[in-house]
Design a protein around this motif. Structure first.
Motif, short mmCIF file in Angstrom:
data_model
loop_
_atom_site.label_atom_id
_atom_site.label_comp_id
_atom_site.label_asym_id
_atom_site.label_seq_id
_atom_site.Cartn_x
_atom_site.Cartn_y
_atom_site.Cartn_z
N SER A 97 1.05 -0.89 -0.17
CA SER A 97 -0.21 0.17 -0.17
C SER A 97 0.97 1.21 -0.17
CB SER A 97 -1.10 0.51 1.21
OG SER A 97 -1.52 -0.72 1.33
N MET A 98 2.16 0.96 0.71
CA MET A 98 2.78 2.53 0.94
C MET A 98 3.24 2.43 -0.43
SD MET A 98 3.85 4.72 2.84
CE MET A 98 4.35 5.44 2.06
N LEU A 99 3.88 1.31 -1.03
CA LEU A 99 4.61 1.54 -3.11
C LEU A 99 3.56 2.96 -3.63
CD1 LEU A 99 7.06 -0.86 -2.67
CD2 LEU A 99 7.19 1.14 -2.54
N GLY A 100 2.13 1.85 -3.29
CA GLY A 100 1.08 2.01 -4.12
C GLY A 100 0.94 3.56 -4.15
N ALA A 101 1.11 4.14 -2.50
CA ALA A 101 0.59 5.42 -2.82
C ALA A 101 2.06 6.39 -3.37
CB ALA A 101 0.09 5.78 -0.99
N ILE A 102 3.18 5.53 -3.59
CA ILE A 102 3.76 6.48 -3.76
C ILE A 102 3.96 7.02 -5.37
CG2 ILE A 102 6.39 7.16 -4.24
CD1 ILE A 102 6.92 5.83 -1.32
N LEU B 85 11.68 9.65 -7.84
CA LEU B 85 11.45 9.48 -8.72
C LEU B 85 10.18 9.16 -8.85
CD1 LEU B 85 13.80 6.51 -10.06
CD2 LEU B 85 13.74 8.80 -10.64
N SER B 86 8.89 9.63 -7.90
CA SER B 86 7.92 9.62 -7.98
C SER B 86 7.38 11.07 -8.05
CB SER B 86 7.06 9.49 -6.55
OG SER B 86 6.54 9.99 -5.86
N GLU B 87 6.09 10.95 -9.02
CA GLU B 87 5.59 12.86 -9.06
C GLU B 87 5.74 13.37 -7.53
OE1 GLU B 87 1.23 12.43 -10.55
OE2 GLU B 87 0.98 10.31 -9.85
N HIS B 88 5.43 13.52 -6.29
CA HIS B 88 5.90 13.55 -5.77
C HIS B 88 6.50 14.25 -4.73
CE1 HIS B 88 2.34 11.60 -4.04
NE2 HIS B 88 2.89 10.36 -4.65
N SER B 89 6.68 15.89 -4.87
CA SER B 89 8.56 16.03 -4.82
C SER B 89 8.51 16.03 -2.80
CB SER B 89 7.86 18.09 -4.72
OG SER B 89 7.90 18.09 -3.18
N LEU B 90 9.28 16.06 -3.63
CA LEU B 90 10.84 15.50 -2.39
C LEU B 90 10.61 15.99 -0.60
CD1 LEU B 90 14.14 13.85 -3.14
CD2 LEU B 90 12.67 12.94 -1.61
N VAL B 91 9.91 17.68 -1.21
CA VAL B 91 9.54 18.46 0.04
C VAL B 91 8.43 17.77 0.98
CG1 VAL B 91 8.80 20.44 0.55
CG2 VAL B 91 10.07 20.55 -1.77
N SER B 92 7.90 17.31 0.34
CA SER B 92 6.06 16.92 0.73
C SER B 92 6.81 14.94 2.26
CB SER B 92 5.09 16.59 0.25
OG SER B 92 5.74 14.90 -0.95
N PHE B 93 7.96 14.85 0.91
CA PHE B 93 8.81 13.53 1.66
C PHE B 93 9.38 13.41 2.84
CE2 PHE B 93 12.79 11.18 2.26
CZ PHE B 93 12.11 9.83 2.83
N ALA B 94 10.47 15.33 2.76
CA ALA B 94 11.11 15.29 3.96
C ALA B 94 9.90 15.98 5.37
CB ALA B 94 12.16 16.96 3.15
#
Lengths: 204, 222
Positions: A97-102, B85-94
């Motif tokens: 699910s985590m990988l799916g959310a990324i 490499l995802s469409e999310h930005s690393l800022v939201s990850f951080a």
């Protein structure tokens, strides 16, 4: 849908790993990157995915640089390096699910993907109890729920047993038949229909 | 945004399953504060004088020790690559990582701090200022420290580099945090110090994630 590499060059320290790599890959094709250890296969994959910048040359997605925001390249890409991006203390289902959310998701449900890689009966077991092959299969399952036409995979068959390799080949063939694209490295022969395969040999 | 909330949820579940690791910094904090009276003598007057600085230093060190593994695991198992490499930005990850790290390591510490403050006979009116200053200060410590961690994540050996890198930036936080409590204990208003801490807090949580994201991008592209 097309991925195109133009005159890629990469140096690591004083050593030039490769120069003038050019190819173009269309929908429904698999690019098999071959070469000895240290020939730069993983590095080439990193250039193609955009993790690294090439020293020279450019990677284009549908005619636009993968670095430009307009190409929406990351939305189309599923990358799997040689490590499995899994957390040992989470269950198979939670990891998936985590990988799916990324990545961007398709409509397939996570349980179905776990069934497809034959992990359906251990879906609520923690990943730390898994063997290396099972972890790899779980990582591959994350590709099935991703709505991405392009898969870039670094040695997807590593640690898989014979049945696992056959399973991967079957999943890859399905993806190609649906018009997907795959770029992968491998040390083994890949039993996928030759009409899908294009080869790129590094270090010659 | 979906990935953002998933990540926070993942971190909290993981922290719950690894309770032993998550409580490390709390134990460290408690030990430092409790050993001090044994070392310097249990005179009530002396303890109430050093209490603000002592609790703040212990909180600072406990936070800094907990930082080391902030991004290491995600870097090593390839999760970070997935985010890059995802469409999310690393800022939201951080942001998500730093926020959940604050919840996991600093919130328990803020909750027990008043108890330790009482045991060090800090005046009662200074205790709420202590809690407030820690509420403003600990996120700042984690967000600033995160920049250092992100810069050293790609390195093989980085044990002493991180403290050297981030300690200079911790000093303003320590000065204003500890002095807010100290002046309140002395019977004055701590508004000035708290305003400065508040300003630093807003700056830190707004800007640090961008620096963390670009440092992580460098680490990933090696």
């Amino acid at each position: 849908m097309q991925l195109e590499a133009q005159n890629l060059r990469c140096r690591r320290g004083p050593k030039t790993l490769f120069t003038d790599i050019s190819f173009s890959l269309d929908a429904g094709k698999l690019l098999l990157v071959e070469g000895q250890n240290g020939a730069g296969k993983t590095t080439l994959l990193k250039l193609l995915s955009g993790l690294r910048r090439p020293d020279k040359g450019e990677v284009l997605w549908n005619g636009m640089s993968i670095r430009s925001a307009n190409s929406q390249f990351n939305r189309q890409l599923a990358w799997l390096g040689h490590q499995n991006p899994l957390k040992e203390d989470q269950t198979a289902f939670e990891n998936l699910s985590m990988l799916g959310a990324i990545r961007s998701r398709n409509e397939r449900c996570a349980y179905e993907a776990l069934q497809a890689v034959k992990l359906g009966n251990v879906k609520h077991k923690a990943v730390k109890t898994f063997s290396a092959g099972m972890k790899r299969r779980l990582a591959l399952a994350s590709l099935l729920i991703a709505d991405t036409p392009l898969w870039i995979l670094d040695e997807p068959q590593a640690a898989l047993d014979k049945a696992g390799i056959a399973l991967y080949e079957q999943l890859a063939t399905e993806h190609l038949e649906n018009g997907g694209m795959i770029i992968m490295t491998s040390h083994h022969d890949v039993a996928i229909d030759e009409r899908f395969i294009e080869r790129l040999i590094l270090g010659q | 945004m979906r990935g953002f909330f998933y990540l926070i949820k993942r971190d909290l579940t993981l922290a719950f399953r690894r309770r032993g690791e998550a409580t490390n910094s709390l134990v460290f904090f408690g030990l430092v504060v409790l050993l001090f009276p044994i070392g310097i003598g249990a005179s009530e007057k002396l303890l109430s004088e050093v209490a603000p600085g002592l609790i703040w230093i212990a909180a600072l060190l406990a936070t800094m020790l907990s930082l080391d593994n902030l991004f290491k695991e995600d870097f090593q198992d390839g999760t970070l690559e997935q985010w890059a490499l995802s469409e999310h930005s690393l800022v939201s990850f951080a942001w998500a990582r730093l926020f959940s790290h604050w919840v996991i390591t600093a919130v328990p510490l803020i909750i027990v701090a008043p108890l330790f403050a009482i045991s060090l006979s800090l005046p009662a009116e200074a205790i709420w200022v202590l809690v407030l200053s820690l509420l403003l200060g600990t996120p700042l410590l984690i967000f600033i420290g995160g920049i250092g961690v992100a810069l050293t994540t790609g390195l093989k050996k980085s044990s002493m580099l991180l403290p050297l890198l981030v300690l200079p930036f911790y000093i303003p936080v320590l000065i204003f945090g500890a002095s807010a409590v100290e002046v309140t204990a002395g019977g004055w208003s701590a508004a000035g110090q708290l305003y400065v801490l508040g300003a630093l807090f807003v700056l830190g949580i707004a800007l640090a994630p961008f620096a963390v994201a670009s440092a992580l991008k460098v680490s990933v592209s090696q």
